[in-house]
Design an enzyme around this catalytic site. Structure first.
Site, PDB file in Angstrom:
ATOM      1  N   HIS A  86       1.328   6.399  -1.905  1.00 43.89           N
ATOM      2  CA  HIS A  86       0.269   5.505  -1.431  1.00 43.89           C
ATOM      3  C   HIS A  86      -0.146   4.537  -2.543  1.00 43.89           C
ATOM      4  O   HIS A  86      -0.400   3.356  -2.296  1.00 43.89           O
ATOM      5  CB  HIS A  86      -0.960   6.321  -0.999  1.00 43.89           C
ATOM      6  CG  HIS A  86      -0.720   7.234   0.162  1.00 43.89           C
ATOM      7  ND1 HIS A  86      -0.683   8.608   0.026  1.00 43.89           N
ATOM      8  CD2 HIS A  86      -0.503   6.988   1.476  1.00 43.89           C
ATOM      9  CE1 HIS A  86      -0.471   9.159   1.211  1.00 43.89           C
ATOM     10  NE2 HIS A  86      -0.351   8.208   2.105  1.00 43.89           N
ATOM     11  N   GLY A 141       5.852   2.069   3.367  1.00 51.70           N
ATOM     12  CA  GLY A 141       6.757   2.763   2.454  1.00 51.70           C
ATOM     13  C   GLY A 141       8.143   2.931   3.066  1.00 51.70           C
ATOM     14  O   GLY A 141       8.268   3.288   4.244  1.00 51.70           O
TER      15      GLY A 141
HETATM   16  P1  AMP Z   1       0.965   8.201   5.462  1.00 49.06           P
HETATM   17  O1  AMP Z   1      -0.418   8.286   4.899  1.00 49.06           O
HETATM   18  O2  AMP Z   1       1.814   9.392   5.182  1.00 49.06           O
HETATM   19  O3  AMP Z   1       0.983   7.751   6.900  1.00 49.06           O
HETATM   20  O4  AMP Z   1       1.674   7.039   4.664  1.00 49.06           O
HETATM   21  C1  AMP Z   1       1.072   5.770   4.536  1.00 49.06           C
HETATM   22  C2  AMP Z   1       2.075   4.817   3.973  1.00 49.06           C
HETATM   23  O5  AMP Z   1       2.529   5.310   2.715  1.00 49.06           O
HETATM   24  C3  AMP Z   1       3.318   4.673   4.866  1.00 49.06           C
HETATM   25  O6  AMP Z   1       3.727   3.311   4.887  1.00 49.06           O
HETATM   26  C4  AMP Z   1       4.320   5.545   4.165  1.00 49.06           C
HETATM   27  O7  AMP Z   1       5.661   5.133   4.375  1.00 49.06           O
HETATM   28  C5  AMP Z   1       3.931   5.344   2.712  1.00 49.06           C
HETATM   29  N1  AMP Z   1       4.432   6.455   1.902  1.00 49.06           N
HETATM   30  C6  AMP Z   1       4.245   7.781   2.127  1.00 49.06           C
HETATM   31  N2  AMP Z   1       4.923   8.505   1.199  1.00 49.06           N
HETATM   32  C7  AMP Z   1       5.544   7.607   0.385  1.00 49.06           C
HETATM   33  C8  AMP Z   1       6.399   7.724  -0.746  1.00 49.06           C
HETATM   34  N3  AMP Z   1       6.751   8.921  -1.245  1.00 49.06           N
HETATM   35  N4  AMP Z   1       6.859   6.595  -1.318  1.00 49.06           N
HETATM   36  C9  AMP Z   1       6.517   5.368  -0.812  1.00 49.06           C
HETATM   37  N5  AMP Z   1       5.714   5.194   0.235  1.00 49.06           N
HETATM   38  C10 AMP Z   1       5.231   6.294   0.847  1.00 49.06           C
END
Ligand code: AMP
Length: 287
Positions: A37, A148
């Site tokens: 994040h 991400g």
């Molecule tokens: P989430 O809170 O899991 O829905 O993720 C929010 C954003 O963070 C999404 O666009 C995910 O793809 C991105 N994200 C989650 N984990 C990672 C990671 N390890 N590396 C890069 N981006 C991430």
């Protein structure tokens, strides 16, 4: 940093930024922040004047009630992290603010949302993602939204939605952030006990094995998929899928593809984890 709860407050905040000539970046999240994040927030901080992070555990994209229930929530700690990352505002609405009584509209992306994660989690998953992301785009009206690469299919699906619906927003992708042993960072990793945490490295090992096999013989993606799955099973993990697909259509690639995406999903103990590896291949010489 402001913490905003209502659509009206976000609109007023963004309107003031726009009136001051500031560009607006949006980072949609479900909270429980980790370095993945933070990489998105840093990219937004660099590109845009005003950075808005949304924090909403979207019930519409969870198939299993237990998964929604177990999803980690840590808003107070998240706010501290976001402020240190230079975020200007967090939009953390209630479920009722996002889905008031009588809410009836769903954004569906068709086939792209039905394969891979859509097949495993149900087509309702990407319908839930697209509906909430479309709403966030309409509420925040960002110039750029940051996603991400970790959730590769989500990026493909959201790009398609933005293009199909002429949404005036640029979709920017940020590379996957990993732990030192290769495990992609995820809010779900916290659910793993030490033994499961160790086995979780099998996803990255499977991707790397598939990559090595594909580089050795780019003409046989099915053999490379088998090599990746075998590496995972050797580490004690059965993949739900390990597939080599076209990065735009998500269809399995045949011989001769020059850009591919290796995608993997597996259940490790209580958590369902996903990962992927975008790959550029040398053109296959035709005899
Ligand atoms: P989430 O809170 O899991 O829905 O993720 C929010 C954003 O963070 C999404 O666009 C995910 O793809 C991105 N994200 C989650 N984990 C990672 C990671 N390890 N590396 C890069 N981006 C991430």
């Amino acid at each position: 940093m402001r913490i905003l709860r209502t659509v009206a407050d976000v609109r007023a905040h963004v309107a003031a930024a726009r009136a001051a000539g500031r560009s607006v970046g949006l980072v949609p999240t479900m909270g429980a922040f980790h370095d993945g994040h933070l990489a998105l927030m840093a990219a937004a901080r660099e590109r845009c004047d005003e950075v808005v992070v949304s924090l909403f555990v979207n019930p519409a994209q969870f198939g299993e009630a237990a998964d929604l229930e177990a999803y980690p929530r840590s808003e107070a700690a998240d706010a501290v992290v976001a402020e240190a990352a230079g975020v200007d505002a967090i939009f953390a609405p209630s479920a009722a603010e996002m889905y008031p009584d009588g809410f009836a509209t769903t954004v569906l992306v068709g086939a792209l949302g039905e394969v891979l994660e859509g097949a495993e989690r149900g087509a309702g998953h990407f319908a839930g993602v697209c509906t909430v992301v479309c709403k966030l785009f309409a509420i925040v009206a960002p110039d750029v939204a940051f996603f991400g690469q970790k959730d590769a299919q989500q990026v493909v699906v959201v790009r398609r939605m933005a293009r199909d619906l002429n949404l005036p927003v640029e979709i920017a992708t940020v590379p996957t952030v990993r732990e030192p042993d290769g495990l992609a960072m995820s809010s779900r990793n916290g659910r793993l006990d030490p033994a499961d945490r160790e086995r979780a490295t099998a996803l990255h090992a499977g991707l790397e094995a598939a990559r090595a096999a594909l580089l050795a013989d780019p003409r046989d993606p099915r053999a490379a998929e088998a090599a990746g799955a075998a590496a995972m099973r050797a580490a004690g993990v059965a993949p739900e899928y390990l597939a080599i697909v076209d990065p735009d259509t998500l269809e399995p690639v045949g011989t001769g593809a020059e850009r591919v995406l290796v995608v993997v999903a597996a259940r490790i103990g209580p958590a369902r984890l996903i990962d992927n590896l975008p790959l550029d291949l040398e053109p296959v010489a035709t005899p």
